[in-house]
Scaffold this motif. Sequence first.
Motif, mmCIF file in Angstrom:
data_model
loop_
_atom_site.group_PDB
_atom_site.id
_atom_site.type_symbol
_atom_site.label_atom_id
_atom_site.label_comp_id
_atom_site.label_asym_id
_atom_site.label_seq_id
_atom_site.Cartn_x
_atom_site.Cartn_y
_atom_site.Cartn_z
ATOM 1 N N HIS A 154 0.822 -1.206 0.000
ATOM 2 C CA HIS A 154 0.000 0.000 0.000
ATOM 3 C C HIS A 154 0.863 1.266 0.000
ATOM 4 O O HIS A 154 0.504 2.268 -0.616
ATOM 5 N N HIS A 155 1.967 1.201 0.694
ATOM 6 C CA HIS A 155 2.838 2.384 0.800
ATOM 7 C C HIS A 155 4.040 2.291 -0.131
ATOM 8 O O HIS A 155 5.047 2.967 0.084
ATOM 9 N N GLN A 156 3.930 1.463 -1.139
ATOM 10 C CA GLN A 156 5.061 1.223 -2.028
ATOM 11 C C GLN A 156 5.599 2.502 -2.681
ATOM 12 O O GLN A 156 6.818 2.667 -2.785
ATOM 13 N N PRO A 157 4.760 3.425 -3.130
ATOM 14 C CA PRO A 157 5.319 4.643 -3.734
ATOM 15 C C PRO A 157 6.235 5.408 -2.779
ATOM 16 O O PRO A 157 7.305 5.871 -3.183
ATOM 17 N N LEU A 158 5.810 5.535 -1.548
ATOM 18 C CA LEU A 158 6.645 6.247 -0.572
ATOM 19 C C LEU A 158 7.923 5.455 -0.274
ATOM 20 O O LEU A 158 9.010 6.039 -0.154
ATOM 21 N N LEU A 217 11.472 -3.520 2.863
ATOM 22 C CA LEU A 217 10.074 -3.156 2.607
ATOM 23 C C LEU A 217 9.813 -2.991 1.117
ATOM 24 O O LEU A 217 8.730 -3.301 0.625
ATOM 25 N N LEU A 218 10.816 -2.481 0.422
ATOM 26 C CA LEU A 218 10.665 -2.333 -1.035
ATOM 27 C C LEU A 218 10.361 -3.689 -1.671
ATOM 28 O O LEU A 218 9.470 -3.809 -2.520
ATOM 29 N N PHE A 219 11.083 -4.681 -1.254
ATOM 30 C CA PHE A 219 10.894 -6.007 -1.842
ATOM 31 C C PHE A 219 9.613 -6.675 -1.340
ATOM 32 O O PHE A 219 8.947 -7.381 -2.088
ATOM 33 N N TYR A 220 9.278 -6.447 -0.091
ATOM 34 C CA TYR A 220 8.078 -7.090 0.439
ATOM 35 C C TYR A 220 6.807 -6.447 -0.122
ATOM 36 O O TYR A 220 5.754 -7.070 -0.132
ATOM 37 N N GLY A 221 6.919 -5.224 -0.566
ATOM 38 C CA GLY A 221 5.746 -4.547 -1.101
ATOM 39 C C GLY A 221 5.534 -4.790 -2.581
ATOM 40 O O GLY A 221 4.560 -4.331 -3.155
ATOM 41 N N GLY A 222 6.424 -5.521 -3.198
ATOM 42 C CA GLY A 222 6.301 -5.795 -4.620
ATOM 43 C C GLY A 222 5.576 -7.095 -4.884
ATOM 44 O O GLY A 222 5.122 -7.772 -3.957
#
Lengths: 438, 176
Positions: free
Chosen positions: B86-90, B151-156
């Motif tokens: 959900h917060h991937q852009p940030l 988090l970058l990888f978990y959000g993908g």
Amino acid sequence: MASTADWITQRYGEATCTLAVQGQPSALSRWTDQPLLKSVSFQLRLQPAAVETAPPSIEIQGDGAQLQALSSVVQTYVQQGRLAEASGTDPRADIRLTPLSLTQHQLHPGDLVVQGAEPPLTLGMLQLYDLATVLDQFEANALVQPPLTPALTPGLSPVAAAPQRPGRSWRSRRTWQVAASLVFAVGVTASVAQLVWRQPQPMLETSASRSTDEAADADDFAEDDVAESDLEGDRIASDPSPTALDGGTTEEADPQADPSESVGATPPPETFAPPTDQAPASAPLPEPPADRSASPSGSQPQPAPAAPAPTESEDVPETAAAPDQPETQFRAPLSAPQAARQALDRPQAVQAYLQELWQPPARLSQPLSYRLVVDGEGAIATLTPLDEISTTALDQTPLSSIEAGEPVFGPNPDGEATPLIVSLNPDGRVEVVLAPED
Amino acid sequence: MVAAQLDSIKAQLDLLLMALESLTGLGSEAILTTAKTLHLGGLMADRVSLWRLRQASPLRKGQGRKKLDVEEARALVLIGAELARHHQPLIRQAVAQLETATAQNQPPHRVALLGDYLDNFSNFYQDRMTETTAPSVDGLAELALRLLIDLLFYGGPGGTRRLWLTLLDRSRPTGE
């Protein structure tokens, strides 16, 4: 010989990385959860992130085994926290990833063909993430078929011994050998270098995808499934939601296309086109599934032979078809006009014709290269050997049996002459690409 | 030192949520809402049950640490990955700024977004974790930045699976 309809291309895109995978659906797909692809080749394009020190665009090409090896290394590296070197299990590929810093990583590409940078390649954090993402997307959508005939690939690990067309394992080296011979023969270094750089380009189009320049003038080409701009700076399939797993798209020729319009059984392209700055529009673009769902093609999806099994429901784009049409769950068959246009692709037509007839002489050890100009009716207008051996061996090629003015390749829809470079390889393969205008 | 903070599955999950809190400012309500969205409300119906789950981390202050069963761990994985998505852009913006700062040899904390993130993470850590487990200032910053990249990888795409596997890969048996 495989027909064009048997070949599909999947594309996956993220902000700094695009992946195009081409392969032939295996008949075994009906028993697997994901489509099973064989004779796979891929093209990976890494673009700079928004960092001033980022390297320029990098092209990486390889076959299915190398794609699996690369994917394994990347996923292992990411999984292990990006703190220790990760290497593949394929000794031939010898792909490794090592950390340089918290945000920089070094990719040792091994046997992969790399253009645009000298190995090892330095990847930024976002590039690594996007690389892992597109590889993940591919693996979520398709499987590379393991080798079924180990005798044909002795000494290779299961990963390394993925099925390949004859010569595919050295496909890239052979491509560049052909390129080198062309450069030597023509002797115009700059222009020919550009030609060689573009050499595989039209062959990608033969796979069932259309280049943007062709799409642009296709007024009757109802399905606007080709993006209009290059990927640089554009985020494709950026939605990280589960449906973004379908960010990759798959294209294939319509197996129901009128055979009379087809150029006949045509082998798939040998290589992907390395996009260049000079011809950015030549690189077919990834496109989100939504683009496909908006297609007004009007043609009914038809299951293709050896249809792959449906993917999981969360992987199914909105355009997913009924269960009896598993093919369309992750690929949208082309409309009839599309297939017809593909069938009329000039390099493909010439390649198909010559491929049927080409019998390499036993002692031939290097490709024979010719420059053809095919007129609008489909006849050879001019034929120029590009080196001495090609001149000597001309009478042993199918080109010599074509009579002047004989429209063997069929008419060009736009009626214009087409300059081509033809390479007749000792292993029996025929490569045909568009040649630059004189 | 950093790796030691991630030896425990329970600590990893708690730290991951803490990193999300530090970057996005989300609180317990957002976690509980996400739990309901994912039909995991039965495992964390309110703040107390969420607190109890996160309190399972061996890094946390306090007594009476509970064990985390597989369903609870799975729930935290699903929630963490969903919030990261959900917060991937940030998250991506923060990682891009970290990448730029690193390439320019600029301390990350001088970048506004990263500076706020590091401050928040440090404050949360000091408030919630035992002093005996606290890394140095530099170690804490490194832990925070590693979690940011995680988090970058978990959000993908495939982030949930990646997080789940990472928990197994990084964790070591503690005998708890």
